[in-house]
Design a protein around this motif. Structure first.
Motif, mmCIF file in Angstrom:
data_model
loop_
_atom_site.group_PDB
_atom_site.id
_atom_site.type_symbol
_atom_site.label_atom_id
_atom_site.label_comp_id
_atom_site.label_asym_id
_atom_site.label_seq_id
_atom_site.Cartn_x
_atom_site.Cartn_y
_atom_site.Cartn_z
ATOM 1 N N HIS A 1 26.815 -47.889 27.839
ATOM 2 C CA HIS A 1 26.050 -48.191 28.931
ATOM 3 C C HIS A 1 26.795 -48.271 30.475
ATOM 4 O O HIS A 1 26.310 -47.745 31.204
ATOM 5 N N ALA A 2 27.984 -48.214 30.333
ATOM 6 C CA ALA A 2 28.842 -48.625 31.713
ATOM 7 C C ALA A 2 29.118 -47.133 32.068
ATOM 8 O O ALA A 2 29.531 -46.808 33.358
ATOM 9 N N VAL A 3 29.388 -46.030 31.308
ATOM 10 C CA VAL A 3 29.758 -44.677 31.684
ATOM 11 C C VAL A 3 28.708 -44.047 32.501
ATOM 12 O O VAL A 3 29.241 -43.575 33.522
ATOM 13 N N PRO A 4 27.588 -43.937 32.384
ATOM 14 C CA PRO A 4 26.674 -43.402 33.465
ATOM 15 C C PRO A 4 26.589 -43.987 34.660
ATOM 16 O O PRO A 4 26.785 -43.671 35.862
ATOM 17 N N LEU A 5 26.710 -45.372 34.618
ATOM 18 C CA LEU A 5 26.887 -46.112 35.871
ATOM 19 C C LEU A 5 28.091 -45.841 36.661
ATOM 20 O O LEU A 5 28.008 -45.491 37.962
ATOM 21 N N ALA A 6 29.238 -45.577 36.094
ATOM 22 C CA ALA A 6 30.396 -45.272 36.769
ATOM 23 C C ALA A 6 30.377 -43.658 37.275
ATOM 24 O O ALA A 6 30.954 -43.363 38.191
ATOM 25 N N ARG A 7 29.799 -42.653 36.515
ATOM 26 C CA ARG A 7 29.738 -41.280 36.856
ATOM 27 C C ARG A 7 28.880 -41.429 38.294
ATOM 28 O O ARG A 7 28.959 -40.469 38.922
ATOM 29 N N ALA A 8 27.787 -42.198 38.333
ATOM 30 C CA ALA A 8 26.856 -42.264 39.570
ATOM 31 C C ALA A 8 27.653 -42.906 40.626
ATOM 32 O O ALA A 8 27.152 -42.714 41.592
ATOM 33 N N CYS B 1 28.106 -36.134 27.405
ATOM 34 C CA CYS B 1 28.589 -36.499 28.649
ATOM 35 C C CYS B 1 29.018 -35.063 29.400
ATOM 36 O O CYS B 1 29.312 -35.334 30.371
ATOM 37 N N LEU B 2 29.177 -34.070 28.466
ATOM 38 C CA LEU B 2 29.713 -32.757 29.052
ATOM 39 C C LEU B 2 28.790 -32.083 29.903
ATOM 40 O O LEU B 2 28.646 -31.321 30.746
ATOM 41 N N GLU B 3 27.278 -32.518 29.584
ATOM 42 C CA GLU B 3 26.225 -32.071 30.358
ATOM 43 C C GLU B 3 26.369 -32.573 31.822
ATOM 44 O O GLU B 3 26.596 -33.571 32.268
ATOM 45 N N ASP B 4 26.419 -31.671 32.808
ATOM 46 C CA ASP B 4 26.572 -31.681 34.331
ATOM 47 C C ASP B 4 27.990 -32.528 34.913
ATOM 48 O O ASP B 4 28.069 -33.095 35.598
ATOM 49 N N ALA B 5 28.930 -32.408 33.712
ATOM 50 C CA ALA B 5 30.139 -32.993 34.002
ATOM 51 C C ALA B 5 31.183 -32.298 35.016
ATOM 52 O O ALA B 5 30.899 -30.978 35.074
ATOM 53 N N SER B 6 31.693 -32.967 35.950
ATOM 54 C CA SER B 6 32.586 -32.073 36.862
ATOM 55 C C SER B 6 33.910 -31.465 35.756
ATOM 56 O O SER B 6 34.065 -31.912 34.864
ATOM 57 N N ASP B 7 34.440 -30.484 36.635
ATOM 58 C CA ASP B 7 35.525 -30.057 35.787
ATOM 59 C C ASP B 7 36.920 -31.130 35.305
ATOM 60 O O ASP B 7 37.403 -30.961 34.167
ATOM 61 N N GLU B 8 37.035 -32.059 36.202
ATOM 62 C CA GLU B 8 38.166 -33.114 35.804
ATOM 63 C C GLU B 8 37.171 -33.913 34.712
ATOM 64 O O GLU B 8 38.097 -34.175 33.851
ATOM 65 N N GLU B 9 36.099 -34.151 34.658
ATOM 66 C CA GLU B 9 35.571 -35.220 33.901
ATOM 67 C C GLU B 9 35.579 -34.547 32.593
ATOM 68 O O GLU B 9 35.560 -35.135 31.569
ATOM 69 N N ALA B 10 35.186 -32.980 32.568
ATOM 70 C CA ALA B 10 34.975 -32.394 31.529
ATOM 71 C C ALA B 10 36.387 -32.183 30.594
ATOM 72 O O ALA B 10 36.589 -32.320 29.188
#
Length: 289
Positions: free
Chosen positions: A71-78, A107-116
């Motif tokens: 639940h929290a990961v999408p919130l943090a990404r935003a 989570c790889l969808e639209d992930a930044s290079d660092e996130e990926a």
């Protein structure tokens, strides 16, 4: 009441009490998870690496709260704050350890290079046959060498898919993924007997070796099969080669690199080369590094 207690503890810098209160919030149900996530990000809102390490350790009790992290990961990404970036690094690792590979691939969808890079590191060891087609599709669509290497590492460190997937990639038409897969395949299923190189001296160290024709220096993943024409058939042979090359000039190594036989002249000594003796067909576990 749980929220107020957690807020007061965060404000006071009492991380142990704050984390305990956050766990109480999480246990109260999804309606409180947004507040719990905001508090976690507040705890990690720090620039000092030493202080971050201390706070990271305090958050360890949250590692098992997998539904909350989903639940929290999408919130943090935003959010995009420093605290959010630091939380994502922890959350991806915790989700990977919990076997949440399908969620990580999403989570790889639209992930930044660092996130990926963080996600793929967390996927190491967790790529299943069901997830493999999606990972391979992304790998084949990727054009950046570093990103391709990260996908290969995630696959190579996942025993359920590693060998078959790497063999398919090594035989594929795309040159760079094929070469990377061949190198990785040597490290999990050596096709020859010899000394598997796992570490080499730095590039400015003369022990790296040179030769006039293309091929480069000694590399991680090379398998040395002979030294000065003498086969490396056992650990004793390698130890003898180390002693024999200790005080001499250039030494000729016969090796297998990415499935191809090669020779390399190394100035010596060989003592700076790290690795282990392997036998043909031996099954090795690789962490993807």
């Amino acid at each position: 009441p749980g929220l107020s207690e957690a807020e007061r503890a965060v404000e006071a810098g009492d991380w142990t009490t704050a984390v305990a209160a956050i766990r109480t919030l999480i246990a109260s149900g999804p309606d409180a998870w947004d507040d719990a996530a905001a508090l976690v990000l507040a705890i990690l809102a720090v620039d000092d690496p030493v202080e971050y390490t201390l706070r990271e350790a305090e958050l360890d009790p949250l590692a098992s709260e997998i539904a909350f992290h989903r639940h929290a990961v999408p919130l943090a990404r935003a959010t995009g704050t420093v605290g959010a970036e630091l939380y994502l690094e922890l959350a991806f690792a915790w989700l990977g350890e919990a076997g949440e590979g399908a969620f990580l691939v999403e989570c790889l969808e639209d992930a930044s290079d660092e996130e990926a890079a963080r996600i793929l590191h967390a996927l190491g060891g967790n790529v299943t046959p069901a997830l493999l087609p999606k990972i391979l599709a992304r790998l084949r669509a990727e054009t950046r060498l570093q990103a391709q290497s990260l996908y290969l590492r995630a696959i190579a460190s996942s025993p359920a898919v590693a060998e078959s997937a790497l063999r398919d990639l090594a035989a594929g038409p795309n040159r760079v993924p094929a070469e990377l897969a061949s190198a990785a395949l040597q490290m999990i299923r050596p096709p020859v007997t010899g000394f598997l190189v796992l570490g080499v001296p730095s590039r400015d160290d003369p022990r790296m070796g040179t030769r006039p024709r293309p091929g480069g220096s000694l590399q991680r993943g090379d398998i040395v099969t002979a030294v000065e024409g003498k086969a490396i058939a056992g650990e004793a042979d390698w130890k003898a080669a180390l002693q024999g090359a200790g005080g001499r000039g250039p030494v000729t190594l016969t090796l297998l690199r990415r499935g191809q036989d090669s020779e390399l002249r190394v100035p010596g000594p060989l003592a700076g080369i790290k690795g282990r003796f392997v036998t043909k067909g031996e099954s090795l576990k690789w962490d993807g590094r």
